[in-house]
Design an enzyme around this catalytic site. Structure first.
Site, mmCIF file in Angstrom:
data_model
loop_
_atom_site.group_PDB
_atom_site.id
_atom_site.type_symbol
_atom_site.label_atom_id
_atom_site.label_comp_id
_atom_site.label_asym_id
_atom_site.label_seq_id
_atom_site.Cartn_x
_atom_site.Cartn_y
_atom_site.Cartn_z
ATOM 1 C CG ASP A 1 -2.110 -0.972 0.997
ATOM 2 O OD1 ASP A 1 -2.586 -1.089 -0.152
ATOM 3 O OD2 ASP A 1 -2.538 -1.620 1.965
ATOM 4 C CG ASP B 1 -7.626 -4.242 -3.016
ATOM 5 O OD1 ASP B 1 -7.992 -5.290 -3.564
ATOM 6 O OD2 ASP B 1 -8.113 -3.843 -1.948
#
Ligand code: GLY
Length: 409
Positions: free
Chosen positions: A128, A187
């Site tokens: 992330d 994602d």
């Protein structure tokens, strides 16, 4: 000679600046439509500015803290910079400040909250970092051109690239755990934007190759025949073999978890923007076709948290999915042929109108400055269900600004 030099400089500049949107508008709007949409956008942006400033003032003196959510009891939860969403609030402030450069407060707060994310440059255990750094430092650099922001982005890209598994051709998302060896979630397509940005800027072909390999392998292994996507694909790092195709946040392994579908749509549109490779455009088109053709859409086009949840319509929505989808579709409409572009734009506008309505917009001065209500983090974990979340706000503001640019260019 001089002319060639200027052309070379212009080309270099184009490659060095991350483009929020590279294409030109293909959808024509009537004068009346333009007036109405501009009104809607300006009202929504004005509200977003007031809310963002409210939040910034509340957090200003809470050293190192960044917004996370407002829970069902109205409690404002914050995080340190290592929560995957840390970059979104600084990003919102940068985008709003770019839209209104005369507003010095927005700019000061954008700088302040961006600095809070700086330690993420040393994060080695999360994919992330792409979200965290590109949405904060990435905007800071794009908007100011200040090279002081670059080393942080560069460190983030290096740490992200270190997660690449050569045998599998993908970048690991989560650390190995009891259930999965090398889990990759859809994602993660979003994090490839950081590798594209720094790869071009530093002329690091390895980063660009990793992003391409990740995107193509994900296309092959995450996507089903109908262009819906699995959430998690687990890989063996020694053989590259797919071990599992499952879900973490969706209703079932073979269901269509709403936000995952949107990350993929956005990710492939972004990869086309960054590479010009038509394979990605085709993938984004197919995903957009799948999504717009899906059953189980409510009338306002803000999806339920999973398209295959059997409790529909008696379950919760995910406003973040609508915001991500609207932003992606607006960009895709600038790349795609006219007939598709119209369809993508119509869907995005419908979603933005819904999000801008009192059904989804937090009343002014409430919810500690969050902009949108009704997002869902992880329904199966009963975590962050039907509440405001920072990424919904981020992609909503991005979508509004993308549409504004197209309308007024
Ligand atoms: N990337 C985590 C989520 O979408 O919930």
């Amino acid at each position: 000679m001089k002319r060639n030099f200027f052309i070379a400089c212009a080309l270099l500049l184009c490659c060095a600046i991350p483009m929020q949107m590279a294409g030109k508008g293909k959808v024509k709007f009537s004068a009346q439509e333009k007036v109405e949409l501009n009104q809607m956008i300006e009202k929504a942006l004005g509200n977003a500015r007031n809310q963002a400033l409210l939040m910034a003032r509340e957090l200003e003196n809470q050293e190192g803290r960044l917004p996370k959510n407002v829970d069902k009891n109205g409690k404002f939860n914050t995080s340190d910079c290592f929560w995957w969403c840390s970059g979104f609030f600084p990003g919102i402030l940068w985008m709003l400040s770019e839209d209104q450069p005369q507003n010095k407060q927005l700019r000061q707060y954008a700088e302040l909250f961006t600095q809070r994310v700086e330690p993420v440059r040393n994060e080695k255990h999360s994919h992330d970092v792409g979200f965290m750094l590109n949405c904060s430092f990435g905007h800071a650099y794009r908007i100011t051109g200040d090279k002081a922001y670059l080393p942080v982005l560069s460190d983030g890209a290096r740490n992200l690239a270190a997660r690449f598994i050569p045998k599998a051709g993908v970048t690991r998302s989560w650390e190995p755990n009891k259930k999965w060896k090398n889990p990759v979630i859809i994602d993660n397509m979003m994090n490839m934007e950081l590798l594209e940005l720094i790869g071009k800027m530093e002329k690091n072909q390895r980063y660009l190759d990793i992003a391409e390999s990740h995107a193509k392998t994900t296309m092959k292994n995450h996507y089903r025949e109908d262009y819906s996507t699995f959430h998690v694909v687990d890989y063996d790092d020694q053989t590259g073999e797919v071990l599992h195709r499952q879900t973490a946040q969706g209703y079932a392994d073979n269901s269509a978890w709403a936000r995952g579908q949107m990350w993929g749509l956005y990710g492939y549109s972004m990869m086309y923007r960054e590479t010009g490779d038509k394979t990605y455009l085709k993938q984004a088109q197919q995903v957009a076709k799948y999504l717009t053709g899906r059953s189980n859409w409510p009338e306002d086009m803000v999806p339920y948290w999973d398209f295959d949840c059997p409790d529909i319509p008696n379950t919760v929505r995910d406003a973040s999915s609508a915001a991500i989808m609207a932003s992606a579709l607006i960009e895709l409409s600038t790349f795609d042929k006219k007939s598709n572009a119209k369809r993508w734009m119509a869907t995005a506008i419908k979603q933005l109108k819904s999000l801008a309505s009192p059904a989804y917009t937090a009343p002014a001065g409430t919810h500690h400055g969050f902009i949108l209500l009704h997002s869902t983090g992880s329904f199966p974990a009963n975590s962050e269900v039907d509440i405001p979340l920072t990424y919904a706000d981020y992609y909503y503001v991005e979508a509004l600004l993308r549409l504004k640019k197209l309308l007024n260019n």
